[in-house]
Design a protein around this motif. Structure first.
Motif, short mmCIF file in Angstrom:
data_model
loop_
_atom_site.label_atom_id
_atom_site.label_comp_id
_atom_site.label_asym_id
_atom_site.label_seq_id
_atom_site.Cartn_x
_atom_site.Cartn_y
_atom_site.Cartn_z
N GLN A 28 77.88 -62.05 -34.21
CA GLN A 28 79.04 -61.37 -33.70
C GLN A 28 79.01 -60.27 -32.89
N ARG A 29 77.76 -59.39 -33.31
CA ARG A 29 77.50 -58.42 -32.55
C ARG A 29 77.39 -58.59 -31.00
N GLN A 32 80.58 -59.95 -29.31
CA GLN A 32 81.57 -58.87 -29.21
C GLN A 32 80.90 -57.75 -28.08
N ALA A 33 79.67 -57.63 -27.93
CA ALA A 33 79.06 -56.59 -26.83
C ALA A 33 79.47 -57.39 -25.43
N ASP A 60 77.25 -67.47 -29.05
CA ASP A 60 77.52 -66.11 -28.69
C ASP A 60 78.77 -66.25 -27.65
N ILE A 205 72.20 -54.73 -30.45
CA ILE A 205 72.86 -55.58 -31.28
C ILE A 205 72.51 -55.27 -32.80
N GLY A 206 71.98 -54.08 -32.66
CA GLY A 206 71.44 -53.66 -34.18
C GLY A 206 70.04 -54.23 -34.76
#
Length: 514
Positions: A28-29, A32-33, A60, A205-206
């Protein structure tokens, strides 16, 4: 942002999972990026095409498509066989207004690409090896054919390039920009793959910072550079910003000290002193009336006797830029050696060009440098210092860390992706290759810029990193603002202070953008 191999990227993802981040959350990250970067380019009512392949890359891409649809962008999904999107996810995308096109429908694929403003390449990811197989190879060719009218944005890497080696074994996507996720895949900074990348856009992305701490290769980016810009207090005077001594130029190479001195002044050094021959001094004065000069003629071709009268300048100046345009020969090597012996070892030093050649002729030359030295070789000069060829199988940024440790200095290895190596083995890489810099004199400008930053109190490591960054940013400003594809080294002068100012432009919160 770190630079990693595929195996290291897999390990980072695993560390994220171990820290409680689900695979779905990472996707998800990532999606979205990518979508956010697409949205920066998007224009209302214009269509976006997302080409979806298999694996996490395809997933993705589907996440990015859903985000775009939910934010008002019309999206066509071109799905390859064995694509990674589940039937219920396709149905949800269609319910949001997206259209789904089979890659086997050549007419529909061509029509979608012709009608799009932006195309997202999510066909093949970092696990792909070898040449693209059909129909992905055909999709890559169709995408490339549409590039005149469509901005091609690659998700993580352009499909068809090898994420580790940078090889391009067959058809591959030519991207206008590449959003690389979590870490920069090392193949994107290796040729020939680097030619396919376009503008490289790293996005976090964390992945936990703790998982990346021991990775040695880091991207030089603008936020990092902004944190390095030296302060300029309102109550400061010129001596607060340091003195730079430039030992450069000869009667055969009159321009080098102009370029060094001009760059040192433009990045904010308080005073610049040039020690050279009469003709060199006159030429510098004609171009740079702000520069001061040593009282007597200094000709490196006279060897050690020319160096000894410089001792008082070597002790009174904060930093020394040594080498550009000095010429070569036994006497000049002796001059360089004597300068280094007379210079206080704790003072800041930049050695470039002919100074590096002289170093390579001196026995035990690393012992002459001291703890605050920066060497700025291109690959040929680095090989001369090393006494052998570099390993062609590895990019230079994988080799210089060990050399900086061995020699006890900061190494700036100049090239398409200039890198800066610290004596502790850390390596930072400037990721934005610019062929406009491949012209005589730009290295002299870089050496002067680093010398000017050293004079303002930056460490050798920080001055080298900031110097490389603003040198690259200044070149980008020249070619972008003037719509040029080439430049002269002296064209960088006006843009160096502009690049520094951009890094420290105040935001509404009062903090710099960097």
């Amino acid at each position: 942002m770190k630079i990693v191999s595929v195996a290291q990227m897999r390990a980072l993802e695993a560390a994220g999972f171990a820290a409680g981040i689900s695979e779905s959350a990472l996707q998800q990250r990532a999606g979205q990026a990518v979508a956010e970067e697409v949205f920066r380019l998007w224009q209302p009512a214009k269509r976006v095409v997302v080409l979806v392949g298999h694996g996490n890359n395809g997933r993705d891409g589907a996440v990015a498509a859903e985000w775009l649809l939910r934010h008002g962008a019309p999206v066509d999904l071109i799905v390859a066989p064995r694509h990674a999107v589940k039937p219920e996810e396709l149905a949800r995308l269609q319910a949001l207004g997206g259209s789904v096109i089979s890659s086997e429908d050549n007419s529909a694929v061509g029509g979608a690409l012709r009608g799009a403003l932006i195309a997202v390449d999510a066909l093949a990811g970092i696990g792909a090896r070898g040449a693209l197989r059909e129909p992905l190879a055909s999709l890559a060719r169709q995408l490339n054919a549409a590039r005149d009218a469509v901005h091609v944005l690659a998700l993580d890497l352009p499909s068809g390039v090898d994420a580790d080696s940078g090889d391009v074994p067959g058809d591959a996507v030519w991207a206008d920009s590449t959003v690389t996720l979590g870490a920069v895949k090392q193949g994107l900074l290796r040729f020939p793959a680097a030619e396919h990348v376009g503008r490289l856009i790293p996005r976090d992305i964390g992945i936990p910072d703790s998982a990346q701490a021991d990775l040695p290769y880091t991207l030089l980016d603008q936020p990092m550079l902004g944190s390095l810009v030296p302060p300029r207090p309102l109550n400061a005077h010129k001596y607060r910003f340091g003195r730079v001594l430039v030992l450069a130029g000869s009667d055969h190479f009159l321009g080098a000290p102009v370029l060094c001195s001009g760059a040192a002044a433009r990045v904010g050094a308080g005073l610049i002193t040039v020690a050279a021959t009469r003709d060199v001094r006159r030429n510098v004065a004609a171009h740079l009336p702000e520069v001061t000069f040593a009282e007597d003629d200094v000709s490196a071709s006279q060897g050690t006797q020319a160096a000894r009268p410089l001792e008082r300048y070597l002790t009174s100046h904060t930093s020394l830029v040594l080498g550009p345009g000095l010429g070569r020969g036994d006497a000049i090597t002796a001059f360089v050696g004597e300068v280094l012996r007379l210079r206080p070892k704790e003072h800041q030093l930049v050695v470039d060009a002919d100074g590096l050649f002289a170093l390579s002729q001196l026995p035990d030359w690393p012992a002459l440098l001291g703890p605050n030295a920066v060497l700025t070789p291109h690959s040929g000069e680095l090989e001369r210092l090393l006494g052998r060829e570099l390993d062609p199988a590895e990019p230079i940024w994988m080799q210089v860390g060990a050399l900086a440790q061995r020699w006890g200095c900061v190494l700036v290895a100049k090239g398409p992706f200039t890198c800066v190596a610290a004596p502790d083995g850390r390596v930072d890489v400037w990721p934005r290759a610019n062929a406009a810099l491949a012209t005589g004199g730009t290295g002299d400008v870089l050496a002067g810029a680093i010398g000017g930053l050293l004079a303002q109190g930056l460490s050798a490591w920080d001055a080298a990193r900031l110097g490389v960054g603003i040198h690259g940013l200044a070149a980008e400003r020249v070619v972008h603002m003037r719509k040029w594809r080439t430049l002269l080294a002296s064209d960088l002068f006006d843009e160096l202070p502009a690049a520094l100012a951009d890094l420290k432009t105040p935001s509404p919160s009062g903090r710099g953008r960097g």
